[in-house]
Enzyme design. Structure first.
Site, mmCIF file in Angstrom:
data_model
loop_
_atom_site.group_PDB
_atom_site.id
_atom_site.type_symbol
_atom_site.label_atom_id
_atom_site.label_comp_id
_atom_site.label_asym_id
_atom_site.label_seq_id
_atom_site.Cartn_x
_atom_site.Cartn_y
_atom_site.Cartn_z
ATOM 1 N N HIS A 72 -0.393 0.144 -0.744
ATOM 2 C CA HIS A 72 -1.295 1.207 -0.299
ATOM 3 C C HIS A 72 -2.717 0.693 -0.301
ATOM 4 O O HIS A 72 -3.174 0.098 -1.283
ATOM 5 C CB HIS A 72 -1.202 2.424 -1.236
ATOM 6 C CG HIS A 72 -0.053 3.326 -0.930
ATOM 7 N ND1 HIS A 72 -0.034 4.661 -1.268
ATOM 8 C CD2 HIS A 72 1.130 3.089 -0.308
ATOM 9 C CE1 HIS A 72 1.108 5.202 -0.867
ATOM 10 N NE2 HIS A 72 1.822 4.272 -0.284
ATOM 11 N N TYR A 384 -9.941 2.504 -9.268
ATOM 12 C CA TYR A 384 -8.566 2.872 -8.923
ATOM 13 C C TYR A 384 -7.698 1.628 -8.743
ATOM 14 O O TYR A 384 -6.553 1.580 -9.202
ATOM 15 C CB TYR A 384 -8.554 3.712 -7.650
ATOM 16 C CG TYR A 384 -7.233 4.405 -7.381
ATOM 17 C CD1 TYR A 384 -6.935 5.612 -8.013
ATOM 18 C CD2 TYR A 384 -6.288 3.869 -6.517
ATOM 19 C CE1 TYR A 384 -5.734 6.263 -7.788
ATOM 20 C CE2 TYR A 384 -5.077 4.510 -6.272
ATOM 21 C CZ TYR A 384 -4.811 5.713 -6.912
ATOM 22 O OH TYR A 384 -3.611 6.325 -6.677
#
Length: 389
Positions: A72, A384
């Site tokens: 991702h 993240y």
């Protein structure tokens, strides 16, 4: 039995560390209270940072992850009808891997016999002794008899409720904790995800997360008060609530299906200092807990393993005692940064019972800033995807 390193706990952290040490020729034995099947039955994280992927690559155990995992390069923050995409690949040059913790654990577990990593399952009544000495040992019960493992170093990878952290005297250690007034109700179902990237949603009904384990298996969450009972939440009730909280665009693509698993997990932030005392090191949930917002739990355990393996290799192969001494400070520096990110994202995306109109306006203002600021998005993306180790 005698070994160089006794590892308490054979979840992903313990298995990762065991494989790292065996790859360096360091003797180790793992003790696990549960059965292997039970360990694999725990439904946990699904987003892997670069550090976790990198450790699997170093071990040569990344083939199935690379074949079945989903790279991702972004994720989304939602507020009402707005979707704010954080393009982590463009902002950092890196990506994350969506691959369930169960699958990663299975890969590590399946390689134990071939690589000579000894794991003793169903080891009950585990106790640590003489951890302040150079000759610590572990006792446990198996097959109705008490057993003993003598080691030079003990590493606790046995989770929040395990015996390792409790073996450190109260006069030596300190815990820092924030307990949240809600839990995450999760549902796992064999349905395609509603979006090809994760969505973290802040809605007046509460928080929601749309995630996945594969192209055909989805994992969704909503936050609920800690007083809620799972039996009061039918599948249909959960799907209805998800459709509201995730917004109309995501709702239009939600495929409903029977739950494979449902549970409510309480949320807390917790850090124990120090992560080393005498001949005992702590890794993973035995030393810290993060709320799942931001997917840091497994990844933070993996960074602990990176630092622990580095310290143990230095200690055993280079006779560097300072490597062990410096482990705690090095690991905690990254732990607190990850705790900060998870806490910040949790505060941003959840409605707390004590919050009023002012706090809500602050959330709206922060989301507005993130939506319009590349600098804010870059900061989120860096955290993240995972800070450097």
């Amino acid at each position: 039995m005698r070994t160089q390193v006794a590892i308490i706990g054979a979840g992903p952290a313990g298995l990762l560390l065991g494989h790292m040490l065996r790859a360096e020729g360091i003797e180790c034995v793992l003790l696990e209270r549960q059965t292997g099947d039970y360990v694999l039955s725990r439904i946990r994280a699904g987003v892997l940072e670069q550090v976790t992927v990198g450790l699997m690559e170093r071990l040569g155990l990344d083939a199935r992850m690379k074949a079945e995992g989903l790279p991702h390069d972004g994720f989304n923050l939602a507020d009402g009808e707005r979707l704010i995409r954080i393009d982590i690949k463009a902002l950092t040059g890196k990506e994350v891997m969506v691959y369930g913790q169960t699958e990663l654990t299975r890969d590590l577990m399946d390689a134990t016999a071939e690589r000579g990593l000894e794991v003793i399952y169903q080891a009950s009544d585990v106790a640590l002794h003489d951890i302040e000495s150079d000759a610590p040992y572990v006792t446990y019960s198996a097959g109705g008899a008490q057993q003993r493992i003598d080691a030079r170093i003990i590493v606790g990878c046995d989770g929040f409720h395990g015996p390792s952290r409790q073996a450190i005297p109260a006069s030596v250690g300190q815990g820092f904790e924030r307990v949240y007034p809600f839990g995450w109700l999760g549902i796992l179902a064999d349905v395609p995800p509603c979006n090809h990237e994760l969505i973290y949603a802040n809605h007046e009904h509460g928080f929601a997360l749309a995630s996945m384990r594969s192209h055909t298996r989805s994992r969704y969450y909503i936050d609920v008060p800690l007083t809620e009972k799972i039996e009061d939440w039918s599948d249909n009730r959960i799907w209805d609530e998800l459709a509201i909280r995730l917004g109309p665009d995501a709702a239009a693509h939600i495929r409903r299906g029977a739950s494979l698993e449902k549970s409510i997990a309480p949320l807390r932030s917790y850090v124990f200092e120090p992560m080393r005392h005498g001949s005992l090191l702590l890794c993973g949930d035995s030393a810290h807990i993060v709320p799942p917002t931001g997917a840091k739990g497994l990844n933070l355990a993996a960074s602990d393993v990176h630092y622990a393996a580095e310290a143990l290799v230095g200690f055993f192969k280079a006779n560097d005692a300072d490597a062990i001494v410096g482990y705690s400070a090095k690991a905690l520096a990254r732990v607190w940064k990850s705790e900060r990110f998870s806490w910040t994202l949790t505060k941003l995306m959840h409605r707390f019972p004590e919050d009023g109109p002012f706090e809500r306006r602050m959330q709206v203002a922060e989301l507005d800033y993130i939506a319009s600021s590349e600098a804010a998005q870059r900061s989120i993306a860096e955290n993240y995807v995972g800070l450097p180790v």
